[in-house]
Design a protein around this motif. Structure first.
Motif, short mmCIF file in Angstrom:
data_model
loop_
_atom_site.label_atom_id
_atom_site.label_comp_id
_atom_site.label_asym_id
_atom_site.label_seq_id
_atom_site.Cartn_x
_atom_site.Cartn_y
_atom_site.Cartn_z
N ARG A 197 30.77 3.89 -65.65
CA ARG A 197 31.25 5.06 -64.93
C ARG A 197 30.14 6.09 -64.84
O ARG A 197 29.21 6.10 -65.63
N HIS A 198 30.31 6.99 -63.87
CA HIS A 198 29.37 8.11 -63.78
C HIS A 198 29.57 9.02 -64.97
O HIS A 198 30.66 9.11 -65.55
N ALA A 199 28.51 9.74 -65.33
CA ALA A 199 28.60 10.65 -66.47
C ALA A 199 29.69 11.68 -66.25
O ALA A 199 29.78 12.29 -65.19
N GLY A 200 30.54 11.86 -67.25
CA GLY A 200 31.60 12.84 -67.19
C GLY A 200 32.87 12.37 -66.53
O GLY A 200 33.87 13.09 -66.52
N GLU A 201 32.89 11.16 -65.97
CA GLU A 201 34.10 10.65 -65.31
C GLU A 201 35.04 10.10 -66.37
O GLU A 201 34.70 9.17 -67.11
N LYS A 202 36.24 10.63 -66.43
CA LYS A 202 37.20 10.24 -67.46
C LYS A 202 37.94 8.98 -67.04
O LYS A 202 38.49 8.91 -65.94
N PRO A 203 37.97 7.96 -67.89
CA PRO A 203 38.70 6.74 -67.54
C PRO A 203 40.21 6.97 -67.55
O PRO A 203 40.73 7.69 -68.39
N LEU A 204 40.91 6.34 -66.61
CA LEU A 204 42.36 6.41 -66.54
C LEU A 204 42.95 5.13 -67.11
O LEU A 204 42.54 4.03 -66.74
N ALA A 205 43.91 5.27 -68.02
CA ALA A 205 44.55 4.10 -68.62
C ALA A 205 45.85 4.54 -69.27
O ALA A 205 46.01 5.70 -69.66
N SER A 206 46.78 3.60 -69.39
CA SER A 206 48.04 3.88 -70.04
C SER A 206 47.84 3.98 -71.55
O SER A 206 46.84 3.49 -72.09
N ARG A 248 45.13 -0.48 -77.34
CA ARG A 248 44.51 -1.80 -77.48
C ARG A 248 42.98 -1.69 -77.49
O ARG A 248 42.31 -2.35 -78.28
N ALA A 249 42.43 -0.83 -76.61
CA ALA A 249 40.99 -0.64 -76.55
C ALA A 249 40.46 -0.04 -77.85
O ALA A 249 39.41 -0.46 -78.37
N ARG A 250 41.19 0.95 -78.37
CA ARG A 250 40.76 1.58 -79.62
C ARG A 250 40.75 0.59 -80.76
O ARG A 250 39.82 0.55 -81.57
N GLU A 251 41.81 -0.22 -80.86
CA GLU A 251 41.88 -1.22 -81.94
C GLU A 251 40.80 -2.27 -81.81
O GLU A 251 40.34 -2.83 -82.81
N ALA A 252 40.37 -2.56 -80.56
CA ALA A 252 39.33 -3.56 -80.35
C ALA A 252 37.94 -2.96 -80.36
O ALA A 252 36.95 -3.70 -80.23
N GLY A 253 37.83 -1.65 -80.52
CA GLY A 253 36.53 -1.00 -80.54
C GLY A 253 35.85 -0.96 -79.18
O GLY A 253 34.62 -0.98 -79.09
N ILE A 254 36.63 -0.92 -78.11
CA ILE A 254 36.09 -0.92 -76.75
C ILE A 254 36.04 0.51 -76.22
O ILE A 254 37.02 1.25 -76.29
N ASP A 255 34.89 0.88 -75.70
CA ASP A 255 34.71 2.18 -75.06
C ASP A 255 35.21 2.07 -73.63
O ASP A 255 34.60 1.39 -72.79
N LEU A 256 36.33 2.74 -73.31
CA LEU A 256 36.91 2.63 -71.97
C LEU A 256 36.00 3.15 -70.88
O LEU A 256 36.18 2.81 -69.70
N ARG A 257 35.03 3.96 -71.24
CA ARG A 257 34.08 4.44 -70.23
C ARG A 257 33.22 3.32 -69.67
O ARG A 257 32.61 3.45 -68.61
N GLN A 258 33.16 2.20 -70.40
CA GLN A 258 32.36 1.05 -69.98
C GLN A 258 33.18 0.05 -69.17
O GLN A 258 32.63 -0.92 -68.66
N VAL A 259 34.49 0.29 -69.05
CA VAL A 259 35.38 -0.70 -68.44
C VAL A 259 35.73 -0.27 -67.03
O VAL A 259 36.29 0.81 -66.83
N PRO A 260 35.46 -1.10 -65.99
CA PRO A 260 35.87 -0.75 -64.63
C PRO A 260 37.36 -0.95 -64.47
O PRO A 260 37.95 -1.88 -65.01
N GLY A 261 38.01 -0.06 -63.72
CA GLY A 261 39.44 -0.15 -63.50
C GLY A 261 39.76 -0.68 -62.12
O GLY A 261 39.17 -0.27 -61.13
N GLY A 264 43.11 -0.75 -61.05
CA GLY A 264 44.39 -0.22 -60.65
C GLY A 264 44.24 0.95 -59.70
O GLY A 264 43.11 1.34 -59.33
N PRO A 265 45.35 1.54 -59.28
CA PRO A 265 45.30 2.71 -58.39
C PRO A 265 44.47 3.84 -59.01
O PRO A 265 44.58 4.12 -60.20
N ALA A 266 43.62 4.43 -58.17
CA ALA A 266 42.73 5.51 -58.62
C ALA A 266 41.80 5.07 -59.74
O ALA A 266 41.33 5.88 -60.53
N GLY A 267 41.51 3.76 -59.80
CA GLY A 267 40.60 3.25 -60.82
C GLY A 267 41.22 3.11 -62.19
O GLY A 267 40.50 3.00 -63.19
N ARG A 268 42.55 3.07 -62.27
CA ARG A 268 43.22 2.94 -63.57
C ARG A 268 42.89 1.60 -64.21
O ARG A 268 42.86 0.56 -63.55
N ILE A 269 42.63 1.63 -65.51
CA ILE A 269 42.27 0.43 -66.27
C ILE A 269 43.53 -0.28 -66.71
O ILE A 269 44.45 0.33 -67.28
#
Length: 425
Positions: free
Chosen positions: A133-142, A148-161, A163-168
């Motif tokens: 993602r671009h710097a400062g762009e906040k990832p959208l996710a439920s 699930r991402a936190r438990e897996a140690g995944i940085d959502l900023r690295q994950v392309p979304g 869903g609608p409006a880029g939702r992960i």
């Protein structure tokens, strides 16, 4: 569907307008009754505006940073009931009040996302390319995806979304687990040419305006003196050890406040406000000490009023109360105004020397630096002593350098011989 307009409510006695500092919703969002829609600021108090009804956001009445009059349309919601239909919305948008922000029509969905989520081919059409993602762009996710991402140690900023409006989605996480780490490692040392534009609004803008006014209009003189705080620190520890359960824990600041009260009694010009436009110095009998306090929103100055009428414990109790209210964002306008002299302290981050800015229209600010053990020459040898610098600024139009030095030297004497703080004059 009917349309419900929510106007900016009366957010405080005597307040005619407020600055919009944050939207909590966007056009198309579904909101529940009592959900926070926006935050507005008056003076230094931030007020959240809740929704009185369930509905869908149809229109936003201003951009962040704009000022709205009390009673002006703030937001419009589509609600259940008779009346306006979705087809009538463009005409309503044209009839919006002058200066209102009309949301642009959303761009068409990408072909890969137009398939129904229930379609057998929907998952196959979702992109799985890995990117950043671009710097400062906040990832959208439920919340479930975030957990699930936190438990897996995944940085959502690295994950392309996808869903609608880029939702992960959960499928996006699956794709990242399969391909993401390699992409992340490859991108780790890539150049970052992003530039983030941050609009200065709300409290940050008010701080900027006040600091600019203070530095442009007040000729500062800064005086620095070191203080041996060994005796007052020993006294503080002893008092805390023997305090009652209902008494607050003492920090150094209540001792400094009481020392300032005694020093001001000997030099009343220090405790003053200077109206430089009218050419009048307002000398105050009451010592109202502002405490510069860092909050999540920025720097504010809650006030301990009438410190001259408070003992050590009362100063500590009121200091803790107003500082906590400021940090929680619940401080009233009266609690954030009316100071006649200010203390600026960065605690353990206080550094060796600072050049504090005067809280206009006051004429003095006392800056507290960190306590450190330093070697001090006693006439025969160097001995370790707990030392602290006071870095204090004065309005040189009102306070001469000599008077500034006399004031700080008096505070130094009182802190180094703390029993004198409790001696009645």
């Amino acid at each position: 569907m009917a349309e419900h307009t929510i106007n900016l409510p009366d957010v405080g006695e005597g307040v005619a307008e407020a600055e919009l500092v944050e939207w909590h919703v966007k056009v198309g969002d579904l909101v529940r009754e009592d959900a926070v829609l926006a935050a507005v600021m008056t003076d230094k108090a931030t007020v959240e505006i809740p929704s009185p009804v369930d509905g869908e956001v149809a229109w936003l009445g201003a951009e962040v940073g704009e000022t709205l009059a009390v009673g002006a349309p703030l937001i419009r919601l589509k609600v259940d009931g008779g009346g306006a239909t979705p087809e009538a919305e463009p005409e309503k948008a044209e009839a919006a009040p002058e200066g209102a922000v009309i949301p642009a029509a959303p761009p068409p969905m990408a072909p890969a996302l137009q398939a129904s989520e229930t379609s057998p081919t929907a998952k196959a059409r979702k992109p799985v390319a890995i990117g950043r993602r671009h710097a400062g762009e906040k990832p959208l996710a439920s919340p479930a995806v975030r957990l699930r991402a936190r438990e897996a140690g995944i940085d959502l900023r690295q994950v392309p979304g996808s869903g609608p409006a880029g939702r992960i989605t959960h499928e996006d996480l699956d794709a990242f687990v399969a391909h993401g780490p390699q992409s992340a490692r490859a991108a780790r040392l890539q150049r970052n040419d992003a530039v983030e534009d941050v609009k200065v609004v709300g409290l940050r803008r008010r701080i900027a305006e006040k600091m600019a006014r203070a530095k442009s209009r007040i000729p500062h003189i800064t005086y620095v003196e070191e203080v041996d705080v060994g005796a007052v620190e020993d006294l503080r520890a002893a008092l805390n050890k023997g305090k009652r359960p209902d008494q607050p824990k003492l920090t150094l600041l209540p001792f400094l406040m009481r020392a300032m009260v005694k020093a001001i009694a000997e030099q009343p010009p220090i405790n003053a406000l200077y109206d430089d436009e009218a050419g009048i110095i307002h000398r105050h009998g009451g010592v109202h000490i502002g405490i510069a306090t860092q909050t999540p929103a920025g720097l504010v100055v809650p006030v301990v009023r009438h410190a001259e009428a408070r003992d050590l414990w009362s100063c500590a109790e009121e200091l803790a109360r107003v500082a906590e209210a400021a940090r929680a964002g619940t401080a009233t306008r009266d609690e954030l105004s009316g100071s006649t002299i200010t203390i600026s302290s960065l605690g353990a981050l206080g550094g060796i020397v600072t050049t504090p800015v005067i809280n206009h229209p006051e004429v003095a600010v006392v800056g507290v630096n960190k306590i450190a053990v330093r070697p001090v020459w006693d006439g025969a040898q160097f001995i370790p002593r707990r030392m602290m610098n006071l870095s204090s600024s004065f309005d040189h139009r009102v306070i001469d350098g000599w008077d500034a030095a006399v004031f700080i030297q008096r505070i130094k004497t009182l802190l180094e011989t703390p029993a004198m703080i409790f001696v009645e004059d």
